[in-house]
Design an enzyme around this catalytic site. Sequence first.
Site, PDB file in Angstrom:
ATOM      1  CB  CYS A  20      23.535 -12.161  -9.320  1.00 43.22           C
ATOM      2  SG  CYS A  20      24.514 -11.985 -10.820  1.00 43.22           S
ATOM      3  CB  ILE A  39      28.918 -11.934 -15.439  1.00 42.72           C
ATOM      4  CG1 ILE A  39      29.460 -12.866 -14.362  1.00 42.72           C
ATOM      5  CG2 ILE A  39      29.601 -10.583 -15.386  1.00 42.72           C
ATOM      6  CD1 ILE A  39      30.948 -13.181 -14.521  1.00 42.72           C
ATOM      7  CB  SER A  40      26.514 -16.156 -13.991  1.00 44.83           C
ATOM      8  OG  SER A  40      26.053 -17.475 -14.224  1.00 44.83           O
TER       9      SER A  40
END
Length: 228
Positions: free
Chosen positions: A139, A143-144
């Site tokens: 992404c 990190i998410s």
Amino acid sequence: MTNVTPSKSVEWLQLELESGGGASLLLLDCRSHELYESSHIETAINLAIPGLMLRRFRKGSIPIRTIIPNHEDKEKFIRRCKTDTVVLYDECTLDWQQDGGASPSVLGLLLQKLWEDGCKAYYLEDEARSKQCGILVHCLAGISRSVTVTVAYLMQRLNLSLNDAYDFVKRKKSNISPNFNFMGQLLDFERTLGLHSPCDNRSTSEEQLFFTTPTNHNVFQLDRLEST
């Protein structure tokens, strides 16, 4: 049993859908209803089989159309199964024919029945697993969103609780931080999978898994998990 290679690649399906050829495809999603509701290919019909019906289906006492719960989907299947190319997929397509063919999986049973009925039926290849290669999950920041997908995969594939899967990924990449909404979805997914933080998280699979992110050039081979 058909002599034709019974598989289609993901690339083939993507090209068919993007070029308009998807109009002549009948997609059968053989995963559980919960997984189908959370995500599925547009136009796909859910073909999850309850335990009682599965036993009757194995005995050959009911036709495929009987196990399609939605009336509109059932009509679509009856109308198109003999004329369209039928593609089936589930969460473990690599194992579509178990025990050397002596005890086929649910997807294998469906394929055999469709072939016997004269349908052009194929299963969708799980190419990464069959070729034992890594997958890049990415992404913008790494990190998410990509972490959420990776954690969900580990939960489903290795039967890990959310805490164990999250901790495992965090040991490989310390700055992960899925947002609260994603964590809530992962908690719902954990309940769907029926996971309750097992004491023994050892995987029985011998396959090697890999994890990487777009923020660096490293590819980490996932270690076999030891008992906690």
